[in-house]
Design a protein around this motif. Sequence first.
Motif, PDB file in Angstrom:
ATOM      1  N   GLY A  92      12.362   3.929  11.801  1.00  0.00           N
ATOM      2  CA  GLY A  92      11.392   4.928  12.202  1.00  0.00           C
ATOM      3  C   GLY A  92      10.055   4.801  11.500  1.00  0.00           C
ATOM      4  N   THR A  93       9.977   3.936  10.488  1.00  0.00           N
ATOM      5  CA  THR A  93       8.728   3.714   9.749  1.00  0.00           C
ATOM      6  C   THR A  93       8.209   2.301   9.992  1.00  0.00           C
ATOM      7  N   LEU A  94       9.033   1.306   9.703  1.00  0.00           N
ATOM      8  CA  LEU A  94       8.673  -0.088   9.968  1.00  0.00           C
ATOM      9  C   LEU A  94       9.231  -0.578  11.300  1.00  0.00           C
ATOM     10  N   GLU A 116       1.467  -7.657  10.517  1.00  0.00           N
ATOM     11  CA  GLU A 116       0.147  -8.021  10.003  1.00  0.00           C
ATOM     12  C   GLU A 116      -0.172  -7.255   8.715  1.00  0.00           C
ATOM     13  N   LEU A 117       0.193  -5.974   8.678  1.00  0.00           N
ATOM     14  CA  LEU A 117      -0.070  -5.158   7.493  1.00  0.00           C
ATOM     15  C   LEU A 117       0.753  -5.644   6.308  1.00  0.00           C
ATOM     16  N   LEU A 118       2.021  -5.926   6.522  1.00  0.00           N
ATOM     17  CA  LEU A 118       2.868  -6.445   5.439  1.00  0.00           C
ATOM     18  C   LEU A 118       2.327  -7.773   4.916  1.00  0.00           C
ATOM     19  N   GLU A 176      12.048 -10.846   4.709  1.00  0.00           N
ATOM     20  CA  GLU A 176      12.505 -10.467   3.370  1.00  0.00           C
ATOM     21  C   GLU A 176      11.551 -10.951   2.286  1.00  0.00           C
ATOM     22  N   HIS A 177      10.806 -12.019   2.570  1.00  0.00           N
ATOM     23  CA  HIS A 177       9.907 -12.591   1.570  1.00  0.00           C
ATOM     24  C   HIS A 177       8.728 -11.665   1.244  1.00  0.00           C
ATOM     25  N   PHE A 178       8.481 -10.656   2.085  1.00  0.00           N
ATOM     26  CA  PHE A 178       7.393  -9.724   1.809  1.00  0.00           C
ATOM     27  C   PHE A 178       7.739  -8.769   0.666  1.00  0.00           C
ATOM     28  N   PHE A 179       9.023  -8.630   0.359  1.00  0.00           N
ATOM     29  CA  PHE A 179       9.484  -7.577  -0.544  1.00  0.00           C
ATOM     30  C   PHE A 179      10.020  -8.147  -1.858  1.00  0.00           C
ATOM     31  N   VAL A 180       9.656  -7.493  -2.955  1.00  0.00           N
ATOM     32  CA  VAL A 180      10.150  -7.937  -4.263  1.00  0.00           C
ATOM     33  C   VAL A 180      11.609  -7.527  -4.454  1.00  0.00           C
ATOM     34  N   ASP A 181      12.050  -6.524  -3.686  1.00  0.00           N
ATOM     35  CA  ASP A 181      13.431  -6.051  -3.786  1.00  0.00           C
ATOM     36  C   ASP A 181      13.696  -5.135  -2.593  1.00  0.00           C
ATOM     37  N   THR A 182      14.956  -4.830  -2.353  1.00  0.00           N
ATOM     38  CA  THR A 182      15.342  -3.881  -1.312  1.00  0.00           C
ATOM     39  C   THR A 182      16.484  -3.033  -1.847  1.00  0.00           C
ATOM     40  N   ILE A 183      16.478  -1.748  -1.469  1.00  0.00           N
ATOM     41  CA  ILE A 183      17.554  -0.839  -1.868  1.00  0.00           C
ATOM     42  C   ILE A 183      18.090  -0.164  -0.618  1.00  0.00           C
ATOM     43  N   CYS A 184      19.409  -0.217  -0.447  1.00  0.00           N
ATOM     44  CA  CYS A 184      20.054   0.381   0.718  1.00  0.00           C
ATOM     45  C   CYS A 184      20.877   1.607   0.308  1.00  0.00           C
TER      46      CYS A 184
END
Length: 235
Positions: free
Chosen positions: A19-21, A103-105, A135-143
């Motif tokens: 709903g956001t990305l 594009e923003l990411l 996934e390379h855009f993010f330094v980490d992910t939390i689920c």
Amino acid sequence: MTPPNHTIRPAAIFWDMDGTLTNSEPLWAEATLYLSSLLGHEMTHEERLATVGVTFETTLDICAGLAGVEVAPNEVERYRMAMFDYVKGLFHGNLEIFPGVPELLRELHADGIPMMVTTNTERYVAGSAIAELGEHFFVDTICGDEVPTGKPAPDMYVEAARRLDLDPRDCLVFEDSAAGMRAAVDAGCTVIGLPEDNRVEVPEEVVEISSLHNSRHLHGAGAADIYAWFAQIRS
């Protein structure tokens, strides 16, 4: 000397996902209706709104309550996998990333802004969506299954700031759901809300994107806009 407001940037950006990305809420809606039907109740759209952004356990409790049934502890996992397998099937070939998000990411990543995906969706389902985003855009992910309590509890955002050794107030969060916005506010983050419509309960501490941008969403926004919004809120 303190730099002028327009140069203030968030120390990190934490992104809700569904709903956001990604425009995955309609798919989650369909999966929630499926879960409700398994429990014997045909859920209405209004009833489903209470499940947006919350954990599976809360969704199951809501569906069971509406159906007037009690789910035994040994049945929870069966319902979890039924719903998650259903939504994973929907994601395959149907997951839409909102216009302007890639594009923003890419621009924020090139600017060196640390970013994390912070989603209540459990890793079993979220992994494929995060891969689609890049996934390379993010330094980490939390689920959602990786913190003690999911949104609306603040645990996820407290943990995200802790992992980067940052003050939550210096971290910018984008959230669309009432549960997610509440979690980010209670963690102490700076929050921009992207509510789907006026039925979403937006905490008073949250700045709605419609007051900053000519849209309810991120289409057309660039990194400079994000920095300007953050500076405006912090001032």
